[in-house]
Design a protein around this motif. Structure first.
Motif, PDB file in Angstrom:
ATOM      1  N   SER A  31      -5.242  -4.532   9.702  1.00  0.00           N
ATOM      2  CA  SER A  31      -5.549  -3.056   9.932  1.00  0.00           C
ATOM      3  C   SER A  31      -4.720  -2.246   9.037  1.00  0.00           C
ATOM      4  O   SER A  31      -3.591  -2.432   8.757  1.00  0.00           O
ATOM      5  CB  SER A  31      -5.323  -2.648  11.238  1.00  0.00           C
ATOM      6  OG  SER A  31      -5.152  -1.328  11.612  1.00  0.00           O
ATOM      7  N   VAL A  32      -5.414  -1.610   7.949  1.00  0.00           N
ATOM      8  CA  VAL A  32      -4.697  -0.346   7.035  1.00  0.00           C
ATOM      9  C   VAL A  32      -4.675   0.948   7.993  1.00  0.00           C
ATOM     10  O   VAL A  32      -5.817   1.409   8.123  1.00  0.00           O
ATOM     11  CB  VAL A  32      -5.828  -0.377   5.919  1.00  0.00           C
ATOM     12  CG1 VAL A  32      -5.063   0.393   4.820  1.00  0.00           C
ATOM     13  CG2 VAL A  32      -6.001  -1.837   5.329  1.00  0.00           C
ATOM     14  N   GLY A  33      -3.657   1.200   8.201  1.00  0.00           N
ATOM     15  CA  GLY A  33      -3.589   2.359   8.846  1.00  0.00           C
ATOM     16  C   GLY A  33      -2.809   3.635   8.274  1.00  0.00           C
ATOM     17  O   GLY A  33      -1.886   3.425   7.320  1.00  0.00           O
ATOM     18  N   GLY A  91      -9.894   5.233   2.537  1.00  0.00           N
ATOM     19  CA  GLY A  91      -9.614   3.910   3.132  1.00  0.00           C
ATOM     20  C   GLY A  91     -10.273   2.548   2.322  1.00  0.00           C
ATOM     21  O   GLY A  91      -9.656   1.562   2.339  1.00  0.00           O
ATOM     22  N   ALA A  92     -11.219   2.905   1.795  1.00  0.00           N
ATOM     23  CA  ALA A  92     -11.962   1.837   0.991  1.00  0.00           C
ATOM     24  C   ALA A  92     -11.006   1.527  -0.328  1.00  0.00           C
ATOM     25  O   ALA A  92     -10.888   0.316  -0.381  1.00  0.00           O
ATOM     26  CB  ALA A  92     -13.074   2.240   0.419  1.00  0.00           C
ATOM     27  N   VAL A 103      -9.857  -3.392   8.631  1.00  0.00           N
ATOM     28  CA  VAL A 103     -10.272  -2.192   8.990  1.00  0.00           C
ATOM     29  C   VAL A 103      -9.384  -1.151   8.382  1.00  0.00           C
ATOM     30  O   VAL A 103      -8.276  -1.549   8.096  1.00  0.00           O
ATOM     31  CB  VAL A 103     -10.381  -1.999  10.558  1.00  0.00           C
ATOM     32  CG1 VAL A 103     -11.243  -3.200  11.322  1.00  0.00           C
ATOM     33  CG2 VAL A 103      -9.047  -2.027  11.150  1.00  0.00           C
ATOM     34  N   ALA A 104      -9.826  -0.009   8.176  1.00  0.00           N
ATOM     35  CA  ALA A 104      -8.910   1.198   7.858  1.00  0.00           C
ATOM     36  C   ALA A 104      -9.252   2.212   8.854  1.00  0.00           C
ATOM     37  O   ALA A 104     -10.291   2.506   9.193  1.00  0.00           O
ATOM     38  CB  ALA A 104      -9.437   1.501   6.351  1.00  0.00           C
ATOM     39  N   LEU A 137       0.881  -1.117  -0.028  1.00  0.00           N
ATOM     40  CA  LEU A 137      -0.006   0.101  -0.124  1.00  0.00           C
ATOM     41  C   LEU A 137       0.915   1.271  -0.172  1.00  0.00           C
ATOM     42  O   LEU A 137       1.731   1.274   0.923  1.00  0.00           O
ATOM     43  CB  LEU A 137      -1.048  -0.027   1.023  1.00  0.00           C
ATOM     44  CG  LEU A 137      -1.866  -1.377   1.306  1.00  0.00           C
ATOM     45  CD1 LEU A 137      -2.669  -0.977   2.558  1.00  0.00           C
ATOM     46  CD2 LEU A 137      -2.713  -1.464   0.252  1.00  0.00           C
ATOM     47  N   HIS A 138       0.668   2.109  -0.951  1.00  0.00           N
ATOM     48  CA  HIS A 138       1.539   3.557  -1.285  1.00  0.00           C
ATOM     49  C   HIS A 138       1.014   4.348   0.000  1.00  0.00           C
ATOM     50  O   HIS A 138       1.827   5.170   0.519  1.00  0.00           O
ATOM     51  CB  HIS A 138       1.490   3.603  -2.517  1.00  0.00           C
ATOM     52  CG  HIS A 138       1.853   3.052  -3.506  1.00  0.00           C
ATOM     53  ND1 HIS A 138       3.404   2.602  -3.591  1.00  0.00           N
ATOM     54  CD2 HIS A 138       1.297   2.179  -4.631  1.00  0.00           C
ATOM     55  CE1 HIS A 138       3.309   1.899  -4.624  1.00  0.00           C
ATOM     56  NE2 HIS A 138       2.398   1.613  -5.211  1.00  0.00           N
ATOM     57  N   ALA A 139      -0.165   4.500   0.362  1.00  0.00           N
ATOM     58  CA  ALA A 139      -0.640   5.497   1.122  1.00  0.00           C
ATOM     59  C   ALA A 139      -0.816   4.948   2.500  1.00  0.00           C
ATOM     60  O   ALA A 139      -1.329   5.896   3.430  1.00  0.00           O
ATOM     61  CB  ALA A 139      -2.024   6.212   0.626  1.00  0.00           C
ATOM     62  N   ALA A 140      -0.553   3.752   2.823  1.00  0.00           N
ATOM     63  CA  ALA A 140      -0.961   3.500   4.310  1.00  0.00           C
ATOM     64  C   ALA A 140       0.145   2.447   4.719  1.00  0.00           C
ATOM     65  O   ALA A 140       0.957   1.660   3.845  1.00  0.00           O
ATOM     66  CB  ALA A 140      -2.299   2.778   4.431  1.00  0.00           C
ATOM     67  N   MET A 141      -0.123   1.810   5.998  1.00  0.00           N
ATOM     68  CA  MET A 141       0.499   0.552   6.191  1.00  0.00           C
ATOM     69  C   MET A 141      -0.309  -0.558   6.710  1.00  0.00           C
ATOM     70  O   MET A 141      -1.354  -0.339   7.155  1.00  0.00           O
ATOM     71  CB  MET A 141       1.525   0.896   7.379  1.00  0.00           C
ATOM     72  CG  MET A 141       0.907   1.316   8.580  1.00  0.00           C
ATOM     73  SD  MET A 141       2.307   1.343  10.139  1.00  0.00           S
ATOM     74  CE  MET A 141       2.388  -0.357  10.237  1.00  0.00           C
ATOM     75  N   LEU A 142       0.078  -2.043   6.415  1.00  0.00           N
ATOM     76  CA  LEU A 142      -0.522  -2.973   6.970  1.00  0.00           C
ATOM     77  C   LEU A 142      -0.344  -3.637   8.211  1.00  0.00           C
ATOM     78  O   LEU A 142       1.132  -3.586   8.654  1.00  0.00           O
ATOM     79  CB  LEU A 142      -0.571  -4.025   6.010  1.00  0.00           C
ATOM     80  CG  LEU A 142      -1.652  -3.921   4.914  1.00  0.00           C
ATOM     81  CD1 LEU A 142      -1.453  -4.958   3.673  1.00  0.00           C
ATOM     82  CD2 LEU A 142      -2.841  -4.327   5.349  1.00  0.00           C
TER      83      LEU A 142
END
Length: 226
Positions: free
Chosen positions: A135-137, A153-154, A177-178, A118-123
């Motif tokens: 969790s996608v944070g 988030g989606a 979840v995000a 994920l480029h915009a978030a971390m797992l």
């Protein structure tokens, strides 16, 4: 006639000798312990295809990174060898895992999503009240930038769900979840019932994300809604 030198009495000689023995023993133990750690690290680095990196500093092992191709059994085998060692951080592919939860059923969920970048978030995989969360944070937002939205988030969650759809859904995975920084369920919340009907959930989540909802998105047995 008195001696000008200082003589040690019997008890003092014993005390000094004991201190010397303790210091020498401590040094030998430290050297032996350090050598064992270095041998272990070398062995881990030889686990090609399973371990991609081991980060070490003066205090011990800071991080162990498993490859995205490593299987649950391969990871469990390596982790058993680390049972007597403190490890600060663990990652499986691009998924972060709390080292203290590696024995709590979180590894299959991390392995299932290990190939997602994920480029915009971390797992992260974690255990919350006996439930396993994938969790996608999103990290803290820079000054002047917009906060991530439920649509953001989606988009990230869809990447994870599509990866899960291509493989075997882990039995122990309860939630995807995000969330924004320091939040829990504010952007997207996909329950186990929705994961069990994954193709329909993916379609519904795409549809509702396209409407750019203001409120968080929940996917459950009744579908996805905001």
């Amino acid at each position: 006639m008195s001696s000008s030198g200082t003589r040690l009495s019997g008890p003092r000689i014993v005390l000094v000798a004991a201190v010397v023995v303790i210091v020498v023993a401590g040094a030998l133990w430290y050297r032996s312990d350090t050598q064992r750690l270095h041998r272990l690290v070398d062995d881990l680095r030889d686990e090609r295809g399973v371990v991609s990196a081991v980060v070490v500093d003066d205090e011990g092992i800071q991080e162990v990174r498993f490859t995205s191709r490593a299987t649950v059994s391969e990871i469990d085998t390596v982790w058993e060898r680390l049972s007597d060692v403190d490890v600060d951080r663990v990652a499986i592919g691009d998924v972060s895992v709390d080292p203290y939860e590696m024995d709590h059923g979180v590894v299959p969920a991390a392995v299932a999503a290990a190939g997602v970048h994920l480029h915009a978030a971390m797992l992260e995989v974690r255990e919350v009240s006996d439930d396993v969360w994938l969790s996608v944070g999103f990290g803290p937002v820079p000054v002047g930038a917009d906060e991530p939205t439920p649509r953001d988030g989606a988009v990230q969650v869809l990447m994870v769900l599509e990866e899960l759809q291509d493989g075997e859904l882990p039995e122990d995975l309860d939630l995807v979840v995000a969330h924004r920084a320091r939040q829990q369920l504010d952007l997207v919340h996909v329950e186990r019932a929705a994961l069990e009907r994954l193709p329909d959930t993916i379609t519904e989540l795409r549809r509702i994300a396209a409407t750019d909802p203001e409120a968080g998105i929940v996917c459950d047995a009744d579908g996805c809604h905001s």
